[in-house]
Design a protein around this motif. Structure first.
Motif, PDB file in Angstrom:
ATOM      1  N   SER A 218       0.809  -1.226   0.000  1.00 58.54           N
ATOM      2  CA  SER A 218       0.000   0.000   0.000  1.00 58.54           C
ATOM      3  C   SER A 218       0.845   1.280   0.000  1.00 58.54           C
ATOM      4  N   ARG A 219       2.026   1.225  -0.608  1.00 56.34           N
ATOM      5  CA  ARG A 219       2.847   2.423  -0.706  1.00 56.34           C
ATOM      6  C   ARG A 219       3.844   2.270  -1.843  1.00 56.34           C
ATOM      7  N   LEU A 220       4.419   3.417  -2.248  1.00 58.03           N
ATOM      8  CA  LEU A 220       5.424   3.444  -3.304  1.00 58.03           C
ATOM      9  C   LEU A 220       6.667   4.163  -2.784  1.00 58.03           C
ATOM     10  N   ARG A 221       7.815   3.598  -3.070  1.00 61.70           N
ATOM     11  CA  ARG A 221       9.094   4.209  -2.695  1.00 61.70           C
ATOM     12  C   ARG A 221       9.702   4.833  -3.944  1.00 61.70           C
ATOM     13  N   VAL A 222       9.897   6.159  -3.921  1.00 63.74           N
ATOM     14  CA  VAL A 222      10.375   6.912  -5.077  1.00 63.74           C
ATOM     15  C   VAL A 222      11.788   7.415  -4.786  1.00 63.74           C
ATOM     16  N   THR A 223      12.719   7.145  -5.700  1.00 61.54           N
ATOM     17  CA  THR A 223      14.087   7.641  -5.599  1.00 61.54           C
ATOM     18  C   THR A 223      14.471   8.273  -6.932  1.00 61.54           C
ATOM     19  N   PHE A 224      15.293   9.322  -6.877  1.00 55.32           N
ATOM     20  CA  PHE A 224      15.770   9.996  -8.092  1.00 55.32           C
ATOM     21  C   PHE A 224      17.063  10.727  -7.766  1.00 55.32           C
ATOM     22  N   LYS A 225      17.676  11.266  -8.803  1.00 53.85           N
ATOM     23  CA  LYS A 225      18.929  12.001  -8.651  1.00 53.85           C
ATOM     24  C   LYS A 225      18.715  13.478  -8.989  1.00 53.85           C
ATOM     25  N   GLU A 226      19.668  14.304  -8.575  1.00 54.11           N
ATOM     26  CA  GLU A 226      19.590  15.729  -8.871  1.00 54.11           C
ATOM     27  C   GLU A 226      19.638  15.969 -10.385  1.00 54.11           C
ATOM     28  N   PRO A 227      19.200  17.142 -10.830  1.00 55.79           N
ATOM     29  CA  PRO A 227      19.295  17.454 -12.264  1.00 55.79           C
ATOM     30  C   PRO A 227      20.733  17.351 -12.761  1.00 55.79           C
ATOM     31  N   LEU A 228      20.876  16.952 -14.019  1.00 59.98           N
ATOM     32  CA  LEU A 228      22.201  16.769 -14.604  1.00 59.98           C
ATOM     33  C   LEU A 228      22.933  18.100 -14.704  1.00 59.98           C
ATOM     34  N   MET A 229      24.181  18.091 -14.234  1.00 62.42           N
ATOM     35  CA  MET A 229      25.040  19.273 -14.285  1.00 62.42           C
ATOM     36  C   MET A 229      26.375  18.881 -14.909  1.00 62.42           C
ATOM     37  N   ALA A 230      26.991  19.827 -15.610  1.00 57.26           N
ATOM     38  CA  ALA A 230      28.291  19.569 -16.219  1.00 57.26           C
ATOM     39  C   ALA A 230      29.400  19.801 -15.205  1.00 57.26           C
ATOM     40  N   HIS A 231      30.566  19.195 -15.485  1.00 58.62           N
ATOM     41  CA  HIS A 231      31.789  19.380 -14.702  1.00 58.62           C
ATOM     42  C   HIS A 231      31.609  18.905 -13.248  1.00 58.62           C
ATOM     43  N   ASN A 232      30.751  17.894 -13.053  1.00 60.80           N
ATOM     44  CA  ASN A 232      30.534  17.314 -11.719  1.00 60.80           C
ATOM     45  C   ASN A 232      30.066  18.350 -10.692  1.00 60.80           C
ATOM     46  N   GLU A 233      29.389  19.340 -11.145  1.00 59.83           N
ATOM     47  CA  GLU A 233      28.861  20.350 -10.230  1.00 59.83           C
ATOM     48  C   GLU A 233      27.505  19.907  -9.705  1.00 59.83           C
ATOM     49  N   SER A 234      27.151  20.438  -8.553  1.00 52.06           N
ATOM     50  CA  SER A 234      25.855  20.146  -7.951  1.00 52.06           C
ATOM     51  C   SER A 234      24.881  21.267  -8.287  1.00 52.06           C
ATOM     52  N   VAL A 235      23.591  20.894  -8.351  1.00 50.70           N
ATOM     53  CA  VAL A 235      22.592  21.905  -8.643  1.00 50.70           C
ATOM     54  C   VAL A 235      22.492  22.924  -7.518  1.00 50.70           C
ATOM     55  N   SER A 236      23.007  22.569  -6.349  1.00 54.10           N
ATOM     56  CA  SER A 236      23.002  23.529  -5.240  1.00 54.10           C
ATOM     57  C   SER A 236      23.910  24.724  -5.503  1.00 54.10           C
ATOM     58  N   SER A 237      24.810  24.634  -6.494  1.00 53.78           N
ATOM     59  CA  SER A 237      25.617  25.798  -6.863  1.00 53.78           C
ATOM     60  C   SER A 237      24.778  26.859  -7.557  1.00 53.78           C
ATOM     61  N   ILE A 238      23.623  26.466  -8.040  1.00 49.96           N
ATOM     62  CA  ILE A 238      22.706  27.423  -8.667  1.00 49.96           C
ATOM     63  C   ILE A 238      21.676  27.900  -7.653  1.00 49.96           C
ATOM     64  N   CYS A 239      21.055  26.958  -6.973  1.00 51.46           N
ATOM     65  CA  CYS A 239      20.049  27.295  -5.965  1.00 51.46           C
ATOM     66  C   CYS A 239      19.824  26.082  -5.086  1.00 51.46           C
ATOM     67  N   LEU A 240      19.105  26.272  -3.989  1.00 47.02           N
ATOM     68  CA  LEU A 240      18.722  25.166  -3.117  1.00 47.02           C
ATOM     69  C   LEU A 240      17.410  24.591  -3.657  1.00 47.02           C
ATOM     70  N   PRO A 241      17.468  23.417  -4.305  1.00 50.79           N
ATOM     71  CA  PRO A 241      16.265  22.934  -4.997  1.00 50.79           C
ATOM     72  C   PRO A 241      15.318  22.188  -4.066  1.00 50.79           C
ATOM     73  N   SER A 242      14.076  22.159  -4.451  1.00 45.90           N
ATOM     74  CA  SER A 242      13.070  21.267  -3.873  1.00 45.90           C
ATOM     75  C   SER A 242      12.425  20.509  -5.027  1.00 45.90           C
TER      76      SER A 242
END
Length: 347
Positions: free
Chosen positions: A146-170
């Protein structure tokens, strides 16, 4: 005549000058007409920190292969850096240049042919204002009770950068039941792993995810929908099994009732009349056989049988006496035998 080097310069008012100026004017016109046109519809496709400059070119305008050169510089400077040199493609990948997301750039592109170049086509580019936000990547859905487990990754960024370098995402998850007319439900989270609870057992649910950047007031597109069927708990399976058994038994009862009513219509059951049912159930025998009374005489060891009178036998008195006489003879013979045996034993 000078000893030095001399050159002839026609005077403006002379006849030679008047004949030369039309030729120079025609040469300038011919050169301008033969110059290459600039690339048109120059745009930048920008997602996160992935940037690609694209343009359009009319190939029919030349009968040879035209190549293109792309440069860039900060918008407040005139020093340009080459990004693509004489490429035959109608696009140039600027991602390897590691442009600053918060800076402002001037991009330019021109066409180059044999011995001639077009004018520069310029474009102002601000990544933080023009680049779109990318959706999450590698979305996975696993089902359980009676439930679903959802997993995903951050948006794709070049040069191994994190999307947090642009903003704090939700991340906003939108999910709905596939075979129902219910409204879509939404859930906003800050983690890349979440469980959707209180879902129906053995039902198919679909979901999609998007990235939200509140600081820049930006939102990405939704990921393609993914659908998964929830599993049923042991209690749910037990209830379903009981319902199936109950339904089967009820169906059998209904069928039995239906066919019994039809059987009674075809083969009706008859009952005895009430006049017969009210009669007493005692049964009187038609012929009653009298019992014999026998008395044993130990003295003569003879058995005398007294038979009652038989009215319905049809025998006469004389016949009955003859039969009695025969019985007495047999009895006397048996008595003599027994007395003789006794005499031999004494002797």
């Amino acid at each position: 005549m000078n000893g030095g080097r001399s050159s002839w310069v026609p005077e403006r008012g002379s006849d030679g000058a008047r004949q030369l100026w039309p030729c120079l004017s025609g040469l300038l016109l011919c050169t301008a007409a033969a110059a290459l046109p600039m690339p048109r519809n120059v745009t930048v496709e920008a997602v996160n920190n992935l940037y690609v400059l694209k343009w359009m070119w009319d190939q029919w305008e030349t009968n040879y292969t035209v190549r293109f050169t792309v440069d860039y510089s900060f918008s407040d400077q005139e020093h340009y850096t080459m990004a693509c040199n004489r490429t035959a493609e109608w696009q140039c990948d600027l991602t390897p240049q590691k442009l600053n997301y918060w800076a402002s750039y001037t991009l330019r592109v021109r066409a180059e042919g044999p011995g001639q170049n077009s004018e520069w086509q310029r474009l102002l580019f601000r990544p933080h204002m023009q680049a779109s936000l990318g959706p999450p990547s590698d979305v996975k859905v696993e089902s359980s009770d009676s439930r679903l487990r959802v997993t995903f990754k951050e948006p794709l960024m070049a040069h191994n950068e994190s999307v947090s370098s642009i903003c704090l995402p939700s991340y906003r998850i939108q999910y709905w039941e596939l075979d129902a007319s219910l409204q879509q439900q939404e859930l906003e989270v800050h983690l890349t792993e979440v469980s959707l609870r209180h879902l129906k057992a053995l039902a198919v649910y679909c979901l999609q995810v998007r990235t939200i950047c509140t600081k820049l007031e930006m939102a990405s597109l939704f990921t393609p929908p993914k659908c998964e069927r929830t599993q049923g708990s042991s209690h749910s399976l037990l209830w379903i099994l009981l319902l199936l058994v109950f339904g089967f038994v009820l169906l059998l009862i209904l069928l039995a009732t239906k066919y019994c009513s039809k059987f009674k219509e075809i083969f009706p059951v008859y009952s005895l009349p009430t006049s017969i049912l009210d009669l007493p159930m005692t049964i009187t025998p038609l012929l009653q056989i009298p019992e014999e009374n026998c008395t044993t005489l130990h003295i003569q060891e003879e058995v005398l049988c007294h038979q009652p009178e038989v009215e319905s036998s049809g025998l006469s008195v004389s016949q009955w006496q003859d039969s009695s006489t025969k019985d007495l003879g047999i009895s006397s013979w048996r008595s003599n035998l027994s007395s003789g045996q006794h005499t031999r034993d004494i002797s």
